[in-house]
Design a protein around this motif. Structure first.
Motif, short mmCIF file in Angstrom:
data_model
loop_
_atom_site.label_atom_id
_atom_site.label_comp_id
_atom_site.label_asym_id
_atom_site.label_seq_id
_atom_site.Cartn_x
_atom_site.Cartn_y
_atom_site.Cartn_z
N ASP A 1 0.85 -1.40 -0.07
CA ASP A 1 0.08 0.34 0.02
C ASP A 1 0.91 1.29 -0.06
O ASP A 1 1.46 1.37 0.80
N GLN B 1 1.58 3.90 2.91
CA GLN B 1 2.22 3.65 4.21
C GLN B 1 3.60 4.46 4.17
O GLN B 1 4.17 4.65 5.08
N TRP B 2 4.05 4.74 2.83
CA TRP B 2 5.20 5.47 2.57
C TRP B 2 5.28 6.83 2.50
O TRP B 2 6.17 7.59 2.44
#
Length: 649
Positions: A507, A510-511
């Motif tokens: 996903d 998330q970063w």
């Protein structure tokens, strides 16, 4: 068979980034593939450190050039290690082994009259390390489309190499060896460049001292393009080294399209003047562009930290994305969301999901023991025939320096095996006592297919095979190319494990940092506001036609073989296409929206039965379909590997 492949030697004027990695990853894939085939491979990469811009960059940081490049070179080597690059040598042009060869070659060319002293006065672009005649400048700036920076007037005593003396010899070599410069769009570009007339090349400088001194005139240092290109033989120990005797001439010089001219014109002429064999292939691939269309480069400020990307997604995923996205003769598009899409769809959903559920069913239904194979049905015969076809296609595409095409074909087998799982429905077979032998055979085919996929993907994702072989309980000495289309290779009774997913789904959010999330949310709101405020105006739909009227139009897939602008026009592009086994010429008004390089290799949709028409004296046989709105135009292309001539319905 010997196989010598090189990347260009990279400028260490800035840390390496993902936009510079493609050449090295591609060269590594070719090197690994040839090693698997049993060839003796020598793979060279390195850094080009004797340049004026190195001096200026170091000075701007308050460092001496050597200390500065030592730090940058360490970054290159670290990145190549992270990306599993298997180079056999790393040449630095500051090394003594290189200096000696450059000085001996410079002296030889001077003594035989191919280098002479004169005075240079003209425009010089330091970032490109290139002299430009005033007629080539664009608004007084560097004409390189990836540069466009200010140039400076230089006047200094210099040595010159008689490039023009060998113009006709080189042109004949290119014409006699059609595969020498690839792809064909680069070959045509180089022929036009040479035919326009070559000027003698400035090969020394006196305005700075960082570099290799001319041995008989020490106030001069050797100019970068004579110095740098010689690395391909200095690294082999030219002229008497065993590696030189074994591996020269190179099988492939691989590089980005912006430096093809130096490798396809200057370097061959140096070799001709020395009486040495020319490399077999000079291949100039496209660039990785950002989503906004510009080249990925540090100067444009559109790069991401390579080490961070590898930490997030793994080196195999990065390698797969780079190799899969760059189509022959065209540019690729890089963005992190595109990378994540590839990882999730191709690697997690397709390959990873097949491996996971196949091994899970072997564990569930046979306690992890791979059963003995049985009798093939038409399904298995089709799959085995496909594996042989894929092997032939991969070998063909790798021979054509097309890793994207090779991976496309490998994924045909991946897709077919996912379909095979659904067709055979092992969960249903397991419920029937009379289907025990059939289930055994299906599970056996699963295990063999996983082994085959590990071999197929090994040149592209070198970490993957060891992970797969560990799950299969077999040793890496079974990673044999000659067995990539063979079945019934696994020993009876081997024990497999389900293990963890090879490529967990990712996903991207998330970063994304909180600040970036706010920016994304605001951008989405802005876009929604624009959509509500500005509604595009469309041309009215034309009157209805019958299905019989539509049936008169013959739409076909066509492969674009060559492309060039029609002279003295702004809009017209002359295209040579292949459709239904024949070559045609089509003139299309798309030159303001596409370059020739962007079109060559694409599969487009054409009206094949349109009556020929003459445009600017050129007979056009058909029409390319394109969509346009508000000045934006996009040619209709076909992503799947369909042959030229396939019907469009």
């Amino acid at each position: 068979m010997k196989y010598y492949i090189t990347t260009p030697i990279f400028y260490p004027n800035a840390s390496p980034h993902i936009g510079t990695a493609y050449t090295t990853v591609a060269a590594d894939a070719f090197a690994r593939y040839h090693r698997m085939k049993g060839d003796e491979v020598h793979f060279l990469t390195g850094t080009d450190e004797n340049a004026q811009k190195i001096v200026r960059t170091a000075e701007s940081k308050g460092m001496d050039p050597k200390s500065y490049v030592d730090g940058i070179v360490k970054g290159f080597k670290s990145l190549w290690e992270e990306l599993d690059i298997s180079n056999d040598d790393f040449i630095r042009t500051t090394e003594e082994r290189h200096h000696k060869v450059v000085q001996s070659i410079f002296t030889k060319l001077y003594e035989q009259g191919d280098i002479y002293k004169s005075e240079y006065q003209g425009w010089y672009c330091t970032p490109c390390e290139t002299f430009w005649p005033e007629t080539k400048l664009i608004e007084g700036k560097c004409p390189n489309p990836d540069c466009g920076r200010e140039v400076e007037m230089l006047k200094e005593e210099s040595y010159f190499f008689k490039l023009s003396k060998y113009q006709d010899v080189l042109l004949k070599h290119i014409q006699d060896h059609p595969d020498f410069i690839q792809p064909v769009s680069r070959r045509n570009e180089m022929i036009r460049f040479i035919e326009s007339g070559l000027e003698d090349l400035c090969v020394s400088r006196t305005t700075f001292q960082w570099g290799i001194q001319v041995p008989f005139d020490t106030k001069h240092v050797v100019y970068v393009w004579l110095d740098a290109l010689i690395n391909y033989i200095s690294a082999l120990g030219f002229p008497d080294g065993e590696l030189y005797k074994k591996y020269w001439p190179a099988n492939v010089h691989l590089m980005g399209k912006d430096i093809v001219r130096f490798h396809a014109v200057i370097w061959p002429i140096i070799l001709i003047a020395l009486g040495l064999p020319l490399p077999k292939v000079v291949y100039g691939h496209g660039w990785f562009l950002s989503k906004e269309g510009g080249k990925i480069s540090k100067s444009r400020g559109n790069v991401q930290d390579s080490f961070e990307l590898i930490r997030r997604y793994g080196s195999d995923a990065i390698r797969y994305f780079l190799l899969r996205e760059m189509q022959v003769g065209a540019d690729g598009t890089y963005s992190e969301d595109n990378l994540v899409d590839r990882l999730n769809s191709d690697l997690a959903n397709d390959l990873g999901n097949f491996v996971s559920r196949s091994l899970a069913m072997i564990v569930k239904y046979r306690g992890g023991i791979v059963p003995k194979g049985g009798e093939d049905t038409e399904l298995e015969l089709e799959i085995k025939a496909l594996s042989q076809e894929v092997k032939a296609k991969v070998e063909e595409r790798m021979g054509a320096l097309d890793p994207a095409g090779a991976l496309e074909n490998i994924w045909r087998l991946v897709a077919r095996m996912n379909k095979y799982v659904d067709e055979t429905a092992p969960w249903a077979l397991a419920k029937r006592e009379d289907s025990k032998l059939r289930l055994d055979h299906v599970l056996h085919i699963f295990a063999e297919a996983i082994r085959i996929m590990a071999i197929f993907t090994a040149p592209f994702m070198p970490k993957l095979p060891s992970k797969i072989f560990a799950l299969l309980g077999i040793k890496e000495d079974m990673l044999l190319w000659e067995e990539v289309d063979q079945w019934n290779v696994l020993a009876e009774g081997i024990h497999v494990e389900k293990g963890q997913p090879l490529f967990p789904r990712v996903d991207l959010s998330q970063w994304i940092t909180e600040e970036e999330n706010q920016n994304v949310d605001q951008e989405q709101k802005n876009n929604e506001q624009i959509k509500t405020e500005v509604k595009p105006e469309f041309e009215p739909i034309k009157e209805e036609i019958t299905i019989d009227d539509f049936a008169k139009i013959d739409l076909r897939v066509a492969k674009i073989l060559q492309a060039e602008k029609v002279e003295k026009t702004d809009k017209l592009m002359k295209l040579e296409i292949e459709v239904s086994g024949e070559k045609r010429t089509i003139v299309s008004g798309i030159a303001q929206h596409y370059t020739a390089d962007e079109l060559v290799g694409k599969s487009v949709v054409i009206v094949a039965n349109l009556k020929p028409a003459k445009l600017r004296g050129i007979v056009s046989q058909g029409m390319i379909l394109a969509a346009s709105q508000d000045g934006v135009l996009e040619v209709l292309t076909v992503d799947k590997d369909l042959p030229g001539g396939a019907r469009v319905k």
